[in-house]
Scaffold this active site. Structure first.
Site, PDB file in Angstrom:
ATOM      1  N   GLY A 150       0.849  -1.178   0.000  1.00  0.00           N
ATOM      2  CA  GLY A 150       0.000   0.000   0.000  1.00  0.00           C
ATOM      3  C   GLY A 150       0.887   1.231   0.000  1.00  0.00           C
ATOM      4  O   GLY A 150       2.091   1.159  -0.286  1.00  0.00           O
ATOM      5  N   ILE A 152       2.205   2.986   2.384  1.00  0.00           N
ATOM      6  CA  ILE A 152       3.331   2.948   3.318  1.00  0.00           C
ATOM      7  C   ILE A 152       4.409   1.997   2.819  1.00  0.00           C
ATOM      8  O   ILE A 152       5.600   2.315   2.820  1.00  0.00           O
ATOM      9  CB  ILE A 152       2.851   2.535   4.722  1.00  0.00           C
ATOM     10  CG1 ILE A 152       1.811   3.526   5.242  1.00  0.00           C
ATOM     11  CG2 ILE A 152       4.031   2.463   5.688  1.00  0.00           C
ATOM     12  CD1 ILE A 152       1.011   3.013   6.420  1.00  0.00           C
ATOM     13  N   SER A 171       3.168  -8.762  -2.278  1.00  0.00           N
ATOM     14  CA  SER A 171       1.863  -8.150  -2.068  1.00  0.00           C
ATOM     15  C   SER A 171       0.810  -9.074  -2.650  1.00  0.00           C
ATOM     16  O   SER A 171       1.024  -9.688  -3.711  1.00  0.00           O
ATOM     17  CB  SER A 171       1.788  -6.781  -2.754  1.00  0.00           C
ATOM     18  OG  SER A 171       0.462  -6.280  -2.723  1.00  0.00           O
ATOM     19  N   ARG A 172      -0.323  -9.157  -1.982  1.00  0.00           N
ATOM     20  CA  ARG A 172      -1.405 -10.004  -2.483  1.00  0.00           C
ATOM     21  C   ARG A 172      -1.898  -9.535  -3.848  1.00  0.00           C
ATOM     22  O   ARG A 172      -2.416 -10.322  -4.631  1.00  0.00           O
ATOM     23  CB  ARG A 172      -2.569 -10.007  -1.483  1.00  0.00           C
ATOM     24  CG  ARG A 172      -2.276 -10.757  -0.191  1.00  0.00           C
ATOM     25  CD  ARG A 172      -3.324 -10.488   0.865  1.00  0.00           C
ATOM     26  NE  ARG A 172      -3.279  -9.102   1.300  1.00  0.00           N
ATOM     27  CZ  ARG A 172      -4.129  -8.572   2.187  1.00  0.00           C
ATOM     28  NH1 ARG A 172      -5.099  -9.312   2.678  1.00  0.00           N
ATOM     29  NH2 ARG A 172      -4.013  -7.309   2.555  1.00  0.00           N
ATOM     30  N   THR A 227       5.228  -1.801  12.004  1.00  0.00           N
ATOM     31  CA  THR A 227       4.545  -0.543  12.324  1.00  0.00           C
ATOM     32  C   THR A 227       3.110  -0.576  11.809  1.00  0.00           C
ATOM     33  O   THR A 227       2.456   0.463  11.744  1.00  0.00           O
ATOM     34  CB  THR A 227       5.273   0.660  11.692  1.00  0.00           C
ATOM     35  OG1 THR A 227       5.340   0.463  10.268  1.00  0.00           O
ATOM     36  CG2 THR A 227       6.670   0.833  12.260  1.00  0.00           C
ATOM     37  N   GLU A 258      -2.860  -2.360  23.511  1.00  0.00           N
ATOM     38  CA  GLU A 258      -2.261  -1.036  23.613  1.00  0.00           C
ATOM     39  C   GLU A 258      -3.074  -0.178  24.576  1.00  0.00           C
ATOM     40  O   GLU A 258      -4.305  -0.201  24.529  1.00  0.00           O
ATOM     41  CB  GLU A 258      -2.213  -0.367  22.232  1.00  0.00           C
ATOM     42  CG  GLU A 258      -1.307  -1.095  21.242  1.00  0.00           C
ATOM     43  CD  GLU A 258      -1.213  -0.398  19.889  1.00  0.00           C
ATOM     44  OE1 GLU A 258      -1.786   0.705  19.748  1.00  0.00           O
ATOM     45  OE2 GLU A 258      -0.587  -0.941  18.981  1.00  0.00           O
ATOM     46  N   HIS A 277       3.232   3.190  19.329  1.00  0.00           N
ATOM     47  CA  HIS A 277       2.281   3.409  18.234  1.00  0.00           C
ATOM     48  C   HIS A 277       2.330   4.877  17.803  1.00  0.00           C
ATOM     49  O   HIS A 277       1.311   5.579  17.749  1.00  0.00           O
ATOM     50  CB  HIS A 277       0.862   3.021  18.638  1.00  0.00           C
ATOM     51  CG  HIS A 277      -0.017   2.734  17.445  1.00  0.00           C
ATOM     52  ND1 HIS A 277      -1.094   1.883  17.497  1.00  0.00           N
ATOM     53  CD2 HIS A 277       0.033   3.195  16.161  1.00  0.00           C
ATOM     54  CE1 HIS A 277      -1.691   1.837  16.303  1.00  0.00           C
ATOM     55  NE2 HIS A 277      -1.017   2.627  15.488  1.00  0.00           N
ATOM     56  N   ALA A 278       3.530   5.313  17.488  1.00  0.00           N
ATOM     57  CA  ALA A 278       3.765   6.725  17.183  1.00  0.00           C
ATOM     58  C   ALA A 278       4.226   6.949  15.751  1.00  0.00           C
ATOM     59  O   ALA A 278       4.549   8.079  15.384  1.00  0.00           O
ATOM     60  CB  ALA A 278       4.817   7.286  18.137  1.00  0.00           C
ATOM     61  N   ALA A 279       4.243   5.911  14.923  1.00  0.00           N
ATOM     62  CA  ALA A 279       4.826   6.046  13.592  1.00  0.00           C
ATOM     63  C   ALA A 279       4.153   7.128  12.760  1.00  0.00           C
ATOM     64  O   ALA A 279       4.796   7.803  11.954  1.00  0.00           O
ATOM     65  CB  ALA A 279       4.773   4.702  12.856  1.00  0.00           C
TER      66      ALA A 279
END
Length: 308
Positions: A150, A152, A171-172, A227, A258, A277-279
């Site tokens: 995708g 990212i 990738s699928r 991530t 989380e 979880h800050a990416a």
């Protein structure tokens, strides 16, 4: 009258809203994640809810008869909102994608660098008065496997290629021949790569995607970066592999639970680098997120006004 409530607004987003005074004045903003009672009050008479990252279950949605639209500030509303309940209630749920592609890819590569050079471990040791220069691994000339292409994943391919890494991708939906990478089967990617970075969406099909069998195909010297979503990886299987030294290092920004619970086994392993979880959290990405959210809000106001 269309009542708009913005829940779980961050301090940065609240500041950025100041550049949009008319839209800011036309909504009620709650900074932070409200407790259940306050959340129920905020949602009860709302027509549109802008949701940062607050959980909205079936009972909450059923108690909001005027609610017709939720604008979720992220790409994965299903992790926070009961989408089946929203559909039954006639509530449209909007998600926002691609705003954080570059930010998340940069964070992924930062985690890759940190794990290759033991940055987090040395930081902890120096602060504790221990001077122990660690032997790291150069990434130039190494092979990175990117799973998922995708927005990212595509950015991660470009960054790694520009850094001098050879990139294999799976990738699928296939691999774009214009990307600077080589298409590979999943098994070949896991077996050949010096590092693997996950960039899949979490779906029923991808939950536990990287389980014990697939982790066992990775090199013992390999690095793993995640991530995307914690549940893509079988957490107990990953812990076993890290304990046994079957994977050199894992760099993780996302987890099954989380915030990561205190005393979680990941926190005691020296071959794990953790972030919260800050990416996606950069000012630039937040500005893009806000612009997209306000555009959806304007569309939804017009849609609901036309339905009255």
């Amino acid at each position: 009258m269309t009542t708009v409530r913005y829940i779980d607004c961050t301090a940065l987003m609240d500041t950025l809203l100041g550049a949009h005074p008319e839209q800011r004045a036309a909504m009620d903003v709650f900074v932070g994640d409200p407790d259940p009672a306050r959340l129920a009050d905020l949602v009860r008479d709302a027509s549109i809810v802008i949701n940062g990252h607050t959980s909205m279950d079936a009972a909450l949605l059923a108690a909001a008869p005027r609610l017709r639209s939720i604008i979720f500030l992220g790409s994965g509303p299903g992790s926070y909102i009961d989408l089946d309940a929203a559909e039954r209630a006639g509530i449209a749920v909007h998600r926002i994608v691609n705003y954080g592609d570059r930010a998340i890819a940069e964070h992924s590569f930062a985690l890759l660098l940190a794990s290759a050079r033991g940055v987090a471990t040395m930081d902890r040791e120096v602060r504790a008065g221990v001077w122990s220069p660690a032997e790291g691994m150069e990434l130039g000339g190494k092979t990175l496997g990117v799973i998922g292409l995708g927005g990212i994943g595509r950015e991660m391919v470009r960054i790694a290629s520009g850094f001098g890494m050879k990139v294999l991708a799976w990738s699928r939906s296939g691999v774009d021949p214009e990307l600077p990478c080589e298409a590979a089967s999943l098994d070949a990617l896991l077996a050949r790569c010096d590092a693997v970075s996950l960039h899949l969406a979490l779906t029923p099909e991808t939950r536990g995607f990287l389980g014990g069998e697939r982790l066992a195909r990775m090199k013992p010297s390999a690095l793993l970066v995640n991530t995307a979503r914690g549940a893509l990886v079988d957490e107990p299987a990953l812990l076993d592999a890290l304990h046994a030294g079957r994977i050199r290092h894992a760099a993780l920004d996302v987890f099954d639970a989380e915030p990561l619970p205190a005393g979680h086994p990941f926190t005691s392993l020296p071959n794990v680098t953790l972030t919260s979880h800050a990416a996606y959290k950069t000012r630039e990405a937040t500005e893009r997120l806000l612009a997209a959210a306000l555009a959806i809000l304007d569309d939804e106001r017009r849609r609901l006004a036309g339905a009255l």
